[in-house]
Design a protein around this motif. Structure first.
Motif, PDB file in Angstrom:
ATOM      1  N   ALA A 215       1.041  -1.259  -0.240  1.00 15.93           N
ATOM      2  CA  ALA A 215       0.747   0.245   0.010  1.00 15.93           C
ATOM      3  C   ALA A 215       0.878   1.012  -0.188  1.00 15.93           C
ATOM      4  CB  ALA A 215      -1.049   0.116   1.201  1.00 15.93           C
ATOM      5  N   ILE A 216       1.899   1.229   1.270  1.00 19.22           N
ATOM      6  CA  ILE A 216       2.675   2.269   1.323  1.00 19.22           C
ATOM      7  C   ILE A 216       3.320   2.927  -0.241  1.00 19.22           C
ATOM      8  CG2 ILE A 216       4.932   3.319   2.316  1.00 19.22           C
ATOM      9  CD1 ILE A 216       3.790   1.768   5.161  1.00 19.22           C
ATOM     10  N   ARG A 217       3.488   1.330  -0.937  1.00 19.39           N
ATOM     11  CA  ARG A 217       4.353   1.305  -1.949  1.00 19.39           C
ATOM     12  C   ARG A 217       3.569   2.254  -3.210  1.00 19.39           C
ATOM     13  NH1 ARG A 217       5.844   0.072  -7.348  1.00 19.39           N
ATOM     14  NH2 ARG A 217       4.270  -0.674  -7.357  1.00 19.39           N
ATOM     15  N   LEU A 218       1.951   1.092  -3.360  1.00 23.68           N
ATOM     16  CA  LEU A 218       1.160   1.772  -4.899  1.00 23.68           C
ATOM     17  C   LEU A 218       1.050   4.102  -3.854  1.00 23.68           C
ATOM     18  CD1 LEU A 218      -0.774  -0.784  -4.243  1.00 23.68           C
ATOM     19  CD2 LEU A 218       0.456  -0.270  -6.051  1.00 23.68           C
ATOM     20  N   GLY A 219       0.940   3.761  -2.592  1.00 20.05           N
ATOM     21  CA  GLY A 219       0.997   5.536  -2.408  1.00 20.05           C
ATOM     22  C   GLY A 219       2.015   6.221  -3.020  1.00 20.05           C
ATOM     23  N   ARG A 220       3.148   5.641  -3.124  1.00 21.30           N
ATOM     24  CA  ARG A 220       4.552   6.887  -3.328  1.00 21.30           C
ATOM     25  C   ARG A 220       4.669   6.820  -4.965  1.00 21.30           C
ATOM     26  NH1 ARG A 220       8.504   7.537   0.767  1.00 21.30           N
ATOM     27  NH2 ARG A 220       8.192   5.550   2.398  1.00 21.30           N
ATOM     28  N   LEU A 221       3.456   5.742  -5.874  1.00 23.11           N
ATOM     29  CA  LEU A 221       3.591   5.816  -6.826  1.00 23.11           C
ATOM     30  C   LEU A 221       2.150   6.985  -7.281  1.00 23.11           C
ATOM     31  CD1 LEU A 221       3.592   2.246  -8.677  1.00 23.11           C
ATOM     32  CD2 LEU A 221       5.045   4.318  -9.099  1.00 23.11           C
ATOM     33  N   LEU A 222       1.322   6.524  -6.038  1.00 26.54           N
ATOM     34  CA  LEU A 222       0.417   8.037  -6.379  1.00 26.54           C
ATOM     35  C   LEU A 222       0.847   9.217  -6.409  1.00 26.54           C
ATOM     36  CD1 LEU A 222      -3.458   6.874  -5.484  1.00 26.54           C
ATOM     37  CD2 LEU A 222      -2.424   7.397  -8.243  1.00 26.54           C
ATOM     38  N   VAL A 223       2.024   9.747  -5.532  1.00 23.86           N
ATOM     39  CA  VAL A 223       2.034  11.104  -5.464  1.00 23.86           C
ATOM     40  C   VAL A 223       2.942  11.204  -6.223  1.00 23.86           C
ATOM     41  CG1 VAL A 223       3.703  12.386  -3.727  1.00 23.86           C
ATOM     42  CG2 VAL A 223       1.843  10.961  -2.811  1.00 23.86           C
ATOM     43  N   GLU A 224       3.400  10.696  -7.093  1.00 25.58           N
ATOM     44  CA  GLU A 224       4.816  10.370  -8.085  1.00 25.58           C
ATOM     45  C   GLU A 224       3.710  11.572  -8.895  1.00 25.58           C
ATOM     46  OE1 GLU A 224       7.631   8.141  -8.723  1.00 25.58           O
ATOM     47  OE2 GLU A 224       8.101   7.681  -6.775  1.00 25.58           O
ATOM     48  N   LEU A 225       2.969  10.238  -9.415  1.00 26.44           N
ATOM     49  CA  LEU A 225       1.884  10.966 -11.019  1.00 26.44           C
ATOM     50  C   LEU A 225       1.187  11.799 -10.453  1.00 26.44           C
ATOM     51  CD1 LEU A 225       0.449   9.263 -13.099  1.00 26.44           C
ATOM     52  CD2 LEU A 225      -1.101   8.324 -11.596  1.00 26.44           C
TER      53      LEU A 225
END
Length: 411
Positions: A215-225
């Motif tokens: 979940a944290i990894r996906l959250g980081r991807l979203l913040v980048e996006l």
């Protein structure tokens, strides 16, 4: 490698890579069910081939390639038995003609999340579908998260897959113009994944680290996006909670409540990153529920000792949060904070009001909180009844042991 070692390696790759592999197979094949079948066929082949030829340098690429060829074989068999289906023939021809190389193994999970959360899908199906396909949660786990039944969840997932196929919903990340309207469902999905990992709904372990990490990894991807305040708020919230994970259980796996945790075990790096994200999001003054929850978590994280927690500030943040996102669970959390500020009777009055409205009657934490306040007030019989009700509703082993310990303490 010995057979046992190869089998263990295959199992490790499945745990760590299967969702990435599935997402890429869905992109290549354009079919959820065919991709899932191909995924399992590829891992079945891996057990035999890797024992004979050794583990490949890039297991994920090998498995994607193997799964793709297995899917082509399936489509060839179907085409032989039913050559009158032009869509099937076209799908087979496109797969056979498509270029493929090991370098084509990109991370497609964010693409998959947005597909599963497409607005054309029913709202009550988007999150279950994503939890099932992206994170490999079982229908039983998803049903518990939704306070629903496994057959109901399974039916929603089947309908959502059919909708994606029949409506030709594109398998892609939305454009920047489309992202905001699609974001709410995606954030909800990621947070539900995190919650299942942070406090597992069933089982012998309190946490499932692979889910919180995902979940944290996906959250980081979203913040980048899309570095919007609520995206930053969700990532901050997850980081601040995850920072406490090691302190939440004893060496023997017993649950340790927040006030009794060894704060030296909290991850200072995660706390610093989470607090920085909260500050960055709040400066925009366009924050919402995730930012507010992250701000509450930041106040907890900033207290070196439990006795130094700024409870008035936390109650004030909950006051704003209840207005922004009315919810009986948020009211329950606010009651717990109010009890810290004003005493257990203040919290008990609020919780009894929630229960009297018929809300959270099947939520074990509501009964646990009521029991705790009754215990602090010396109302032993009421505390015992509330703990016993909480125990009936709890399926997680560490929580059950914690409640049983509280009941013994009453005796």
């Amino acid at each position: 490698m010995p057979d046992v070692a190869v089998t263990a390696r295959v199992e490790q790759v499945y745990r760590e890579e299967s969702r990435r592999i599935l997402a890429t197979l869905i992109r290549l094949l354009g079919d959820f069910d065919l991709a899932e079948e191909a995924l399992h066929e590829a891992f079945f082949v891996a057990v035999e081939r890797w024992q004979r030829d050794g583990v490949p340098d890039n297991p994920r690429a090998w498995l994607v390639s193997t799964g793709r060829f297995k899917a082509i074989d399936v489509l060839r068999r179907r085409a032989r038995f039913n050559a009158s289906r032009p869509l099937l023939i076209a799908q087979l021809e496109a797969l056979e003609q498509a270029d493929w190389s090991d370098e084509d193994v990109e991370d497609d999970r964010l693409r998959l999340i947005f597909t599963c959360c497409h607005p054309a899908l029913a709202a009550d199906a988007q999150v279950p579908l994503t939890l099932r396909e992206v994170c490999d949660l079982t229908t039983e786990e998803i049903a518990r998260a939704f306070l629903s039944t496994p057959p109901t969840i399974a039916q929603r997932i089947v309908r959502a897959k059919a909708k994606i196929r029949d409506a030709n919903i594109p398998y892609q990340v939305p454009t920047l113009a489309e992202l905001p309207e699609r974001l709410d469902s995606v954030l909800r999905v990621i947070y539900l994944v995190f919650n299942e990992g942070y406090s597992a709904s069933v089982g012998a372990e309190l946490t499932r680290e692979e889910l919180t990490r995902e979940a944290i990894r996906l959250g980081r991807l979203l913040v980048e996006l899309l570095p919007e305040p609520e995206v930053m708020g969700l990532l901050a919230l997850m980081l601040l909670h995850e920072a406490r994970r090691l302190a939440r259980t004893s060496a023997s796996g017993e649950l340790i409540v927040l006030d009794e945790q060894d704060r030296s075990l909290w991850d200072a790096g995660m706390i610093a990153e989470g607090c920085a994200l909260v500050a960055r999001a709040l400066k925009t003054r366009r924050f919402g529920p995730y930012c507010l929850q992250a701000a509450i978590a930041a106040v907890h994280a900033e207290a070196a000792k439990a006795g130094e927690t700024d409870w008035p500030q936390i109650v004030g943040l909950y006051d704003v949060l209840v207005q922004a996102m009315p919810s009986p669970v948020i009211e329950l959390n606010r009651a717990a904070a109010l009890a810290k500020r004003d005493g257990p009777l203040a919290g008990l009055i609020l919780i009894e009001g929630i229960l009297q409205r018929g809300e959270l009657l099947d939520y074990h934490l509501a009964h646990s909180a009521r029991a705790e306040f009754c215990r602090q007030l010396g109302r032993v019989d009421e505390a015992r009844a509330a703990y016993e009700r909480a125990l009936e509703l709890t399926q997680q082993v560490p929580e059950r042991r914690f409640i049983e310990g509280r009941l013994k303490g009453l005796e």
